[in-house]
Design a protein around this motif. Structure first.
Motif, PDB file in Angstrom:
ATOM      1  N   ASN A   2       0.784  -1.244   0.000  1.00  0.00           N
ATOM      2  CA  ASN A   2       0.000   0.000   0.000  1.00  0.00           C
ATOM      3  C   ASN A   2       0.812   1.288   0.000  1.00  0.00           C
ATOM      4  O   ASN A   2       0.354   2.303  -0.483  1.00  0.00           O
ATOM      5  N   THR A   3       2.033   1.248   0.577  1.00  0.00           N
ATOM      6  CA  THR A   3       2.769   2.517   0.679  1.00  0.00           C
ATOM      7  C   THR A   3       4.171   2.355   0.111  1.00  0.00           C
ATOM      8  O   THR A   3       4.341   2.274  -1.100  1.00  0.00           O
ATOM      9  N   ALA A   4       5.178   2.288   0.975  1.00  0.00           N
ATOM     10  CA  ALA A   4       6.558   2.137   0.518  1.00  0.00           C
ATOM     11  C   ALA A   4       7.340   1.378   1.587  1.00  0.00           C
ATOM     12  O   ALA A   4       7.282   1.734   2.760  1.00  0.00           O
ATOM     13  N   ALA A   5       8.039   0.344   1.140  1.00  0.00           N
ATOM     14  CA  ALA A   5       8.816  -0.499   2.061  1.00  0.00           C
ATOM     15  C   ALA A   5      10.287  -0.359   1.738  1.00  0.00           C
ATOM     16  O   ALA A   5      10.679  -0.443   0.565  1.00  0.00           O
ATOM     17  N   LEU A   6      11.117  -0.138   2.778  1.00  0.00           N
ATOM     18  CA  LEU A   6      12.560   0.017   2.557  1.00  0.00           C
ATOM     19  C   LEU A   6      13.270  -1.243   3.085  1.00  0.00           C
ATOM     20  O   LEU A   6      13.239  -1.525   4.280  1.00  0.00           O
ATOM     21  N   ILE A   7      13.869  -1.990   2.173  1.00  0.00           N
ATOM     22  CA  ILE A   7      14.434  -3.301   2.538  1.00  0.00           C
ATOM     23  C   ILE A   7      15.937  -3.301   2.239  1.00  0.00           C
ATOM     24  O   ILE A   7      16.363  -2.916   1.149  1.00  0.00           O
ATOM     25  N   ASP A   8      16.703  -3.744   3.227  1.00  0.00           N
ATOM     26  CA  ASP A   8      18.162  -3.830   3.048  1.00  0.00           C
ATOM     27  C   ASP A   8      18.485  -5.125   2.310  1.00  0.00           C
ATOM     28  O   ASP A   8      18.321  -6.223   2.856  1.00  0.00           O
ATOM     29  N   VAL A   9      18.906  -4.997   1.052  1.00  0.00           N
ATOM     30  CA  VAL A   9      19.245  -6.203   0.272  1.00  0.00           C
ATOM     31  C   VAL A   9      20.747  -6.239  -0.055  1.00  0.00           C
ATOM     32  O   VAL A   9      21.179  -6.857  -1.029  1.00  0.00           O
ATOM     33  N   SER A  10      21.536  -5.603   0.799  1.00  0.00           N
ATOM     34  CA  SER A  10      22.991  -5.546   0.547  1.00  0.00           C
ATOM     35  C   SER A  10      23.661  -6.914   0.428  1.00  0.00           C
ATOM     36  O   SER A  10      24.660  -7.041  -0.291  1.00  0.00           O
ATOM     37  N   PRO A  11      23.172  -7.965   1.118  1.00  0.00           N
ATOM     38  CA  PRO A  11      23.881  -9.244   1.021  1.00  0.00           C
ATOM     39  C   PRO A  11      23.864  -9.895  -0.365  1.00  0.00           C
ATOM     40  O   PRO A  11      24.611 -10.847  -0.593  1.00  0.00           O
ATOM     41  N   LEU A  12      23.057  -9.397  -1.282  1.00  0.00           N
ATOM     42  CA  LEU A  12      23.116  -9.930  -2.645  1.00  0.00           C
ATOM     43  C   LEU A  12      24.572  -9.932  -3.104  1.00  0.00           C
ATOM     44  O   LEU A  12      25.293  -8.959  -2.909  1.00  0.00           O
ATOM     45  N   MET A  13      24.987 -11.023  -3.741  1.00  0.00           N
ATOM     46  CA  MET A  13      26.341 -11.051  -4.291  1.00  0.00           C
ATOM     47  C   MET A  13      26.341 -10.192  -5.548  1.00  0.00           C
ATOM     48  O   MET A  13      25.402 -10.274  -6.349  1.00  0.00           O
ATOM     49  N   LYS A  14      27.392  -9.382  -5.692  1.00  0.00           N
ATOM     50  CA  LYS A  14      27.424  -8.469  -6.838  1.00  0.00           C
ATOM     51  C   LYS A  14      28.777  -8.547  -7.531  1.00  0.00           C
ATOM     52  O   LYS A  14      29.809  -8.592  -6.867  1.00  0.00           O
ATOM     53  N   TYR A  15      28.719  -8.553  -8.823  1.00  0.00           N
ATOM     54  CA  TYR A  15      29.953  -8.643  -9.621  1.00  0.00           C
ATOM     55  C   TYR A  15      29.915  -7.604 -10.725  1.00  0.00           C
ATOM     56  O   TYR A  15      28.874  -7.395 -11.357  1.00  0.00           O
TER      57      TYR A  15
ATOM     58  N   LEU B   4      19.605  -1.155  -1.535  1.00  0.00           N
ATOM     59  CA  LEU B   4      18.319  -1.032  -0.854  1.00  0.00           C
ATOM     60  C   LEU B   4      17.227  -1.312  -1.870  1.00  0.00           C
ATOM     61  O   LEU B   4      17.339  -0.917  -3.034  1.00  0.00           O
ATOM     62  N   SER B   5      16.180  -1.971  -1.389  1.00  0.00           N
ATOM     63  CA  SER B   5      15.039  -2.183  -2.245  1.00  0.00           C
ATOM     64  C   SER B   5      13.906  -1.320  -1.693  1.00  0.00           C
ATOM     65  O   SER B   5      13.582  -1.414  -0.507  1.00  0.00           O
ATOM     66  N   LEU B   6      13.392  -0.469  -2.547  1.00  0.00           N
ATOM     67  CA  LEU B   6      12.272   0.385  -2.130  1.00  0.00           C
ATOM     68  C   LEU B   6      11.057  -0.063  -2.928  1.00  0.00           C
ATOM     69  O   LEU B   6      11.017   0.104  -4.144  1.00  0.00           O
ATOM     70  N   GLN B   7      10.089  -0.680  -2.226  1.00  0.00           N
ATOM     71  CA  GLN B   7       8.989  -1.334  -2.931  1.00  0.00           C
ATOM     72  C   GLN B   7       7.639  -0.791  -2.476  1.00  0.00           C
ATOM     73  O   GLN B   7       7.478  -0.424  -1.320  1.00  0.00           O
ATOM     74  N   GLY B   8       6.703  -0.766  -3.380  1.00  0.00           N
ATOM     75  CA  GLY B   8       5.346  -0.342  -3.031  1.00  0.00           C
ATOM     76  C   GLY B   8       4.877   0.768  -3.940  1.00  0.00           C
ATOM     77  O   GLY B   8       5.682   1.447  -4.595  1.00  0.00           O
ATOM     78  N   PRO B   9       3.557   0.974  -3.979  1.00  0.00           N
ATOM     79  CA  PRO B   9       2.991   1.950  -4.918  1.00  0.00           C
ATOM     80  C   PRO B   9       3.503   3.377  -4.715  1.00  0.00           C
ATOM     81  O   PRO B   9       3.496   4.161  -5.658  1.00  0.00           O
ATOM     82  N   ASN B  10       3.966   3.718  -3.509  1.00  0.00           N
ATOM     83  CA  ASN B  10       4.469   5.080  -3.295  1.00  0.00           C
ATOM     84  C   ASN B  10       5.961   5.227  -3.548  1.00  0.00           C
ATOM     85  O   ASN B  10       6.523   6.311  -3.338  1.00  0.00           O
ATOM     86  N   SER B  11       6.607   4.147  -3.970  1.00  0.00           N
ATOM     87  CA  SER B  11       8.067   4.210  -4.026  1.00  0.00           C
ATOM     88  C   SER B  11       8.574   5.268  -4.994  1.00  0.00           C
ATOM     89  O   SER B  11       9.561   5.957  -4.704  1.00  0.00           O
ATOM     90  N   SER B  12       7.892   5.462  -6.108  1.00  0.00           N
ATOM     91  CA  SER B  12       8.379   6.482  -7.048  1.00  0.00           C
ATOM     92  C   SER B  12       8.240   7.877  -6.447  1.00  0.00           C
ATOM     93  O   SER B  12       9.122   8.733  -6.623  1.00  0.00           O
ATOM     94  N   SER B  13       7.169   8.112  -5.700  1.00  0.00           N
ATOM     95  CA  SER B  13       6.983   9.425  -5.081  1.00  0.00           C
ATOM     96  C   SER B  13       8.090   9.724  -4.071  1.00  0.00           C
ATOM     97  O   SER B  13       8.590  10.846  -3.981  1.00  0.00           O
ATOM     98  N   VAL B  14       8.484   8.686  -3.315  1.00  0.00           N
ATOM     99  CA  VAL B  14       9.555   8.880  -2.331  1.00  0.00           C
ATOM    100  C   VAL B  14      10.836   9.290  -3.051  1.00  0.00           C
ATOM    101  O   VAL B  14      11.509  10.248  -2.665  1.00  0.00           O
ATOM    102  N   LEU B  15      11.154   8.565  -4.130  1.00  0.00           N
ATOM    103  CA  LEU B  15      12.399   8.854  -4.844  1.00  0.00           C
ATOM    104  C   LEU B  15      12.348  10.224  -5.509  1.00  0.00           C
ATOM    105  O   LEU B  15      13.328  10.977  -5.487  1.00  0.00           O
ATOM    106  N   ASN B  16      11.199  10.549  -6.060  1.00  0.00           N
ATOM    107  CA  ASN B  16      11.081  11.860  -6.709  1.00  0.00           C
ATOM    108  C   ASN B  16      11.308  12.991  -5.715  1.00  0.00           C
ATOM    109  O   ASN B  16      11.827  14.040  -6.060  1.00  0.00           O
ATOM    110  N   ARG B  17      10.921  12.748  -4.480  1.00  0.00           N
ATOM    111  CA  ARG B  17      11.078  13.807  -3.486  1.00  0.00           C
ATOM    112  C   ARG B  17      12.550  14.035  -3.136  1.00  0.00           C
ATOM    113  O   ARG B  17      12.957  15.151  -2.871  1.00  0.00           O
ATOM    114  N   CYS B  18      13.364  12.982  -3.131  1.00  0.00           N
ATOM    115  CA  CYS B  18      14.741  13.186  -2.647  1.00  0.00           C
ATOM    116  C   CYS B  18      15.823  13.107  -3.723  1.00  0.00           C
ATOM    117  O   CYS B  18      16.959  13.490  -3.471  1.00  0.00           O
ATOM    118  N   CYS B  19      15.497  12.626  -4.907  1.00  0.00           N
ATOM    119  CA  CYS B  19      16.550  12.504  -5.922  1.00  0.00           C
ATOM    120  C   CYS B  19      16.599  13.754  -6.796  1.00  0.00           C
ATOM    121  O   CYS B  19      15.596  14.446  -6.957  1.00  0.00           O
TER     122      CYS B  19
END
Ligand SMILES: Cc1cc2nc3c(=O)[nH]c(=O)nc-3n(C[C@H](O)[C@H](O)[C@H](O)COP(=O)(O)OP(=O)(O)OC[C@H]3O[C@@H](n4cnc5c(N)ncnc54)[C@H](O)[C@@H]3O)c2cc1C
Lengths: 502, 398
Positions: free
Chosen positions: B47-60, B146-161
């Motif tokens: 319904n809103t926006a969820a902030l999830i720490d996904v740093s443990p993903l292996m990245k190359y 970080l994973s930012l998920q949910g219908p409001n996620s674009s609004s959150v990013l638009n506000r701070c980016c």
């Protein structure tokens, strides 16, 4: 454009044997050789007016000589009485002369140990049985373990029967000694240090192992089989054997092109489609046999991108590590006391040989090397061990003088006139063997002859039956089962496999 | 002593995580949830926006003229079609065409790619890169995510980016800045909702977290742990390595391995791309001959479930979280498959599961029965095979 049933990469003796067999079976065959002369390492080459044999022995399996009717093309095995002696040069001008006639050999051994002299005939009998077994093994296609097909199972059963025919005691004994060190094996037979060391030297010939390394007994049996005993036997000069093979292959209809280096094997949908030459020319064929070594074949000519990662990894892991240098000396005349067409070994003691090998372990040239010396009328050829391909310090080009001096000085101890009779010399370092003869890492045998690279593990487990992961691509050189050294067995076996499939 | 690692956000997450239910993820500690119950976190995703720490993903990071050659050889998708700024989800297989791992692959520029994986992959990548001109760098530790998920996620990013994120299409990425910090934002996620993943230099992790929390205040942002994400990803029909399939690297027996076709990833297997890639011969064979297993959705029928519980005098008892356990699935009395993850779906009000089903039982609409435990007794509740995903909001890809 002419089409071919099969293209063979490399006109070494194995490539030529494959070509002759396939052509004789009615196939259109094209042999492509990168050098300007055929023969691979089985060549007699000129340097500054002298003719030198690259390899000491030029034996081919008797059935190859028969089936390809090589006598018609000028090859005739020499009678036993003409087989030269194998002479160990010892300190203080002493020598141990191992004639091919067992009675004469026993005479010479007697001076060192009467007991050993008495055992010599039994030892020869045992080696005869062991080499017979190996010869049958080299005439048998190895299965792709762990899955053994019915036909493979049948030929394996035949091999087991051959082993059984050697007698129960001998059978167990052959299996028992194969993984042993040459030292352990020979200590079971003899007490004389001089005799043990002379024979053990054949167990380390051509490999980067010491007489105290496991499996050097296997290499002793392998070399004994290819040489036809201790001394190198001659069907003729190396180049004459190649000439006969070329003549036979061409007479049966094979074509050969020299100075035609293959730069890649064309592959379409995992199927061999032909080859590309250095000048860009493409030649099509659904069947390609490669007698280039397996590392070169897969990692350079096929390329790792066409092969599965595990296969690439196994190929990368094939142990090449050459540590032989060859020095030809052109002479005014042979020094006093040296006979032509003879094999000399500088292998005075087991510890001497093992210390020579120690150097190789650390990437150094042996200060006191093991030498095997073969002679003709005015050329002596020195096989020098150990001269490791990967030097710990410096590059091979800066070591030429060091190596040449070491070789000559070591031999001159026994032939003081040697130095003054040298007119010209020609040195082949392991780096030269790689660049001139396409021997990866200067490995004479296209892969070390060692226990984890023999039989069904040559070149790598699962792929010893000449086939490869690429359909229509086969291995026919020294790097595959039955190969290593001059015999033609792997070329012959490959041709048999291929003629069944095309 | 073995010590689990802290992610670059640990200073924040440690204080926020009330139940201290830390989970292990690829050698790192991550919050299972931040609150005592999962409800609010789950609803933040939907319904809103969820902030999830996904740093443990292996990245190359894979860079060089031959980078595309390597990736085309390793993964099943056609990398020649991946454009700069585009992201692919893909699996990769062993030589028998069985899944080793899966992750996202982003093309950062002409010759630079970023691959994420669940398992360490450096050796596999290196083994496949023989003779190629490229560099493979593991950036798991140096890059926070970080994973930012949910219908409001674009609004959150638009506000701070610095730049609006509205232009990022589904599975595309953009470079952006936030309070002067360079970040990369991809429109990807593991929830099946509108969502973004934000890739940050580890040293900038905390200011980015703080800025997002501040900007998200008016949009109902909530730090969310991996347990709520687990529920959402089942609704989205997304499987997870080690719970829904076994990497062929870890399988003891063949039966434990899965092919991409069996996992419903046939669309990622590009047999029309040229040349060899790892597993190709086996995958081509499987495509020709058909697969014997398939990952499908299973919906438990409520009435049937209720009846089983009613027999012992209870209302239906279902954990309100995802259960990563193997549950047998039957047709009649015969077991024809198993569930690998089941969850209560608060949004759909259904008990749903990811099920591995044998041919011919994987056809949608097939009536099967799934194991449930009723007052310590194993029972079978009626369930129906459905296609995945269970839930896909129209704003996910819009
Ligand atoms: C110094 C030395 C001493 C040896 N001593 C002995 C010995 O005493 N006893 C013994 O039994 N064995 C000995 N050997 C080993 C033996 O010579 C080899 O194992 C054997 O010759 C290999 O034969 P082959 O036909 O398989 O390969 P090779 O003789 O190596 O022939 C391969 C051919 O392929 C060609 N080729 C490679 N790549 C390409 C390409 N890309 N395109 C076209 N052509 C290509 C090469 O030029 C070469 O002519 C010795 C070898 C050396 C070098």
């Amino acid at each position: 454009m002419k089409t071919y049933d099969a293209i063979i990469i490399g006109a070494g003796h194995n490539g030529l044997v494959s070509a002759a067999y396939l052509a004789k079976a009615g196939k259109q065959v094209l042999v492509l050789e990168s050098r300007a002369i055929p023969g691979g390492t089985l060549v007699t080459e000129e340097f500054d007016g002298f003719m030198a044999d690259m390899v000491q022995s030029g034996n081919l399996c008797p059935d190859i000589i028969r089936n390809l009717k090589l006598a018609r093309f000028g090859l005739k095995p020499k009678p036993v009485s003409e087989i030269p002696a194998f002479i160990s040069l010892l300190p203080d001008s002493d020598i141990l002369v191992l004639e091919s006639d067992p009675v004469k050999a026993a005479e010479s051994i007697k001076r060192f140990s009467p007991k050993d002299a008495a055992r010599w005939p039994d030892f020869l009998t045992f080696m005869e049985k062991a080499t017979k077994f190996l010869e049958s093994a080299y005439d048998t296609l190895m299965p792709r373990l762990p899955k053994v097909s019915l036909s493979e199972g049948y030929s394996l059963a035949e091999l087991a029967l051959d082993l059984r025919l050697a007698g129960r005691k001998n059978m167990l004994n052959i299996i028992r000694v194969i993984p042993m060190t040459a030292v352990e094996f020979l200590e079971e037979w003899f007490e004389s240090e001089q005799l043990k060391a002379a024979v053990a030297s054949v167990g380390i010939h051509g490999v980067t192992l010491g007489v105290m390394s496991a499996g050097t007994t296997f290499n002793l049996i392998h070399n004994w089989l290819n040489r036809g005993g201790l001394a190198h036997q001659y069907l003729g000069r190396a180049g004459q054997v190649t000439d006969a093979l070329v003549a036979a292959a061409e007479a049966y209809g094979a074509e050969m092109r020299l100075s035609a280096e293959v730069t890649s094997i064309k592959i379409e949908d995992n199927q061999a489609a032909g080859v590309v030459l250095k000048d860009g020319e493409e030649i099509s064929a659904q069947t390609v046999l490669s007698s280039a070594d397996p590392k070169r074949t897969f990692l350079t000519l096929v390329g790792p991108m066409e092969l599965s990662p595990t296969f690439v990894w196994h190929t990368q892991s094939i142990k090449m590590r050459g540590s032989v240098a060859k020095l030809h000396l052109g002479l005014k005349s042979l020094p006093d006391g040296m006979a032509a067409d003879t094999t000399y070994t500088i292998a005075p003691a087991l510890n001497y040989l093992e210390r020579a090998y120690d150097a190789a372990k650390y990437g150094q040239i042996s200060e006191k090397p093991y030498l095997e010396v073969t002679t003709s009328e005015n050329v002596i050829s020195i096989h020098f061990q150990y001269a490791p391909y990967k030097l710990k310090q410096g590059a091979w080009n800066d070591k030429r003088d060091t190596l040449e001096k070491l070789a000559v000085d070591t031999l001159a101890v026994h032939f003081p006139e040697l130095q003054s009779s040298i007119v010209k010399s020609k040195l082949l370092t392991p780096a030269d063997l790689e660049t001139t003869y396409s021997l990866t890492e200067g490995d004479l045998n296209h892969g070390q002859i060692m226990l984890d690279q023999f039989m069904f593990m040559r070149p790598i487990p699962g792929w010893s039956n000449h086939k490869t992961p690429i359909d229509g691509l086969y291995l026919c050189g020294s790097g595959v089962h039955a190969g290593g050294g001059i015999s033609g067995a792997s070329g012959r076996n490959a041709a048999k496999v291929v003629s069944k499939e095309i | 002593m073995i010590q689990l690692l802290h992610t670059p956000f640990h200073e924040r997450t440690e204080l926020l995580c009330q139940p201290k239910n830390w989970r292990r993820w690829a050698g790192y500690l991550v919050a299972g949830s931040y609150e005592m119950s999962l409800d609010r976190e789950y609803w933040a995703i939907r319904n809103t926006a969820a902030l999830i720490d996904v740093s443990p993903l292996m990245k190359y990071l894979i860079t060089g003229v031959d980078a595309a050659l390597l990736l085309n050889r390793v993964v099943t998708r056609d990398i020649d079609k991946l454009q700069v700024g585009q992201v692919y989800y893909t699996g990769w297989c062993d030589e028998d065409g069985k899944m080793i791992d899966d992750g996202t692959l982003s093309r950062l520029d002409e010759t630079t790619y970023r691959l994420t994986s669940a398992e360490p992959s450096l050796r596999w990548l290196t083994m496949n890169a023989v003779g190629l001109e490229l560099e493979i760098t593991e950036i798991t530790d140096s890059m926070a995510a970080l994973s930012l998920q949910g219908p409001n996620s674009s609004s959150v990013l638009n506000r701070c980016c610095d730049n609006p994120v509205d232009e990022i299409k589904y599975f595309r990425l953009m470079h952006n800045e936030l309070d002067g910090i360079p970040i990369s934002i991809s429109r990807t996620g593991y929830t099946g909702d509108l969502g973004y993943e934000i890739w940050i230099d580890a040293k900038d992790a905390l200011p980015v977290w703080d800025a997002l929390i501040a900007a998200g205040h008016d949009f109902g942002i909530l730090p969310v742990g991996i347990l709520a994400m687990d529920m959402a990803r089942v609704e989205a029909g997304l499987f997870m390595i080690e719970s829904d399939y076994t990497s062929s690297d870890h399988a003891w027996i063949k039966a434990q391995q899965s092919s991409p076709f069996e996992l419903g990833l046939g669309w990622t297997v590009n047999l029309d791309k040229p040349g060899y890639f790892v597993g190709r011969p086996a995958l081509a064979r499987e495509q020709r001959e058909g697969s014997t297993w398939k990952l499908m959705g299973l919906e438990v029928e409520w009435d049937g479930l209720e009846a089983l519980f009613k027999d012992v005098g209870l209302p239906p008892q279902i954990l309100s979280m995802a259960i990563r356990a193997s549950l047998p699935v039957r047709s009649g009395k015969k077991q024809i498959g198993y569930v690998s993850t089941a969850t209560w779906s608060p949004l759909l009000k259904k008990y749903i599961a990811l099920a591995h089903l044998q041919k011919p039982y994987f056809e949608p609409g097939t009536n099967l029965r799934m194991e449930v435990t009723v007052q310590h007794h194993r029972q079978y509740a009626p369930a129906r095979v459905v296609t995945l995903p269970f839930y896909e909001p129209e704003w996910k890809k819009r």
